[in-house]
Design a protein around this motif. Sequence first.
Motif, short mmCIF file in Angstrom:
data_model
loop_
_atom_site.label_atom_id
_atom_site.label_comp_id
_atom_site.label_asym_id
_atom_site.label_seq_id
_atom_site.Cartn_x
_atom_site.Cartn_y
_atom_site.Cartn_z
N UNK A 79 0.87 -1.18 0.00
CA UNK A 79 0.00 0.00 0.00
C UNK A 79 0.90 1.22 0.00
N UNK A 80 0.47 2.29 -0.65
CA UNK A 80 1.28 3.51 -0.72
C UNK A 80 0.45 4.70 -0.27
N UNK A 81 1.05 5.51 0.56
CA UNK A 81 0.39 6.68 1.12
C UNK A 81 0.10 7.71 0.04
N UNK A 82 -1.12 8.21 0.03
CA UNK A 82 -1.55 9.17 -0.98
C UNK A 82 -1.37 10.62 -0.52
N UNK A 105 0.69 4.95 -8.04
CA UNK A 105 0.44 3.86 -7.10
C UNK A 105 -0.03 2.62 -7.86
N UNK A 106 -0.92 2.82 -8.82
CA UNK A 106 -1.40 1.70 -9.63
C UNK A 106 -0.27 1.06 -10.43
N UNK A 107 0.64 1.89 -10.94
CA UNK A 107 1.77 1.37 -11.73
C UNK A 107 2.70 0.52 -10.89
N UNK A 108 2.65 0.70 -9.56
CA UNK A 108 3.47 -0.11 -8.66
C UNK A 108 2.68 -1.27 -8.06
N UNK A 109 1.53 -1.58 -8.67
CA UNK A 109 0.69 -2.72 -8.26
C UNK A 109 0.37 -2.66 -6.77
N UNK A 110 -0.03 -1.47 -6.32
CA UNK A 110 -0.29 -1.25 -4.90
C UNK A 110 -1.72 -0.77 -4.68
N UNK A 111 -2.15 -0.83 -3.44
CA UNK A 111 -3.39 -0.18 -3.02
C UNK A 111 -3.04 1.21 -2.53
N UNK A 112 -4.00 2.12 -2.59
CA UNK A 112 -3.79 3.48 -2.09
C UNK A 112 -4.28 3.58 -0.65
#
Length: 288
Positions: A79-82, A105-112
């Motif tokens: 998950x990545x902080x927005x 964030x999507x490009x890093x295959x993560x949730x926001x």
Amino acid sequence: MRVASLLNSAGFISILELDNNRHLAKSLGLDLTLQDNIQLLDEINGYILQLSKEVTGVIYDPIYTFKFLSQNNKKASTLIRLEQDKETLPDSLPLLFPNFSLEEISNNYALAKLELNYHPKEQKALEKKQLLAEIREYSKILKMDILLKLNIYDPNQLLVEKDKQVKFSFDDDQLLAIQELRSFSDVLVIQNPSDPLAMATIISELDIPCLIMANKEDRYEQFKDKFRMAMENGAKGYCLSQVLWQELSTYRGENQSLDLPNIQKYFNTTVRDRLIELNRIASESLVS
């Protein structure tokens, strides 16, 4: 990335926050304008990241811990902080990173992950809901899920005595806020309700996983008891940082510099044991 990736085989979610670096640095007396202090912070974040094998997800921030993404345990989702980690008044709108958007964030295959200070009666409630709606709409286009960490605050704290007109009731106000905001996220992280009935009432309002965070004043033993109550009444897990390593700042040498060998040992023993204990509580609660 979808929420399903956060659930383990036992059916709960366990998230380690590696995105509260301003608070972590402040607690350790680190000045992040100094390169050697950033290196110390990197060292400690590396120790924390070794615990990723005990959790189902890790939250990173684009400034200090994004560099650690490749070291994440493959079983723990990213998950990545927005929002930017800045000290602001609770009625302020979240400040999003200008150069790190949902698309990155999507490009890093993560949730926001978005953290929001909120009260249903605050002056900026509508603006905050509009921001959430815009984020939600774009996240659906990108087919990515969002974790919302919801902090309920007393708006009277921002007013002079003569202007304090809002009647503040934490459980009632949190429930109302959840009713207003539940459609804007796929996982909701809340402050621990005061009793089992309040927790069960919240769960009855939700069709998404509800996780528990620690309050700032919680000690680990206090949080553990609150967490058990929450899990027994419908919560799906935890999202934690400081409460797991609350003694960290005491690990210092004779000259008051950070004692890195003992800090590493502390994370590998005490902090790991706490995660294992919380995971056991979660598992047992879902079985009973």
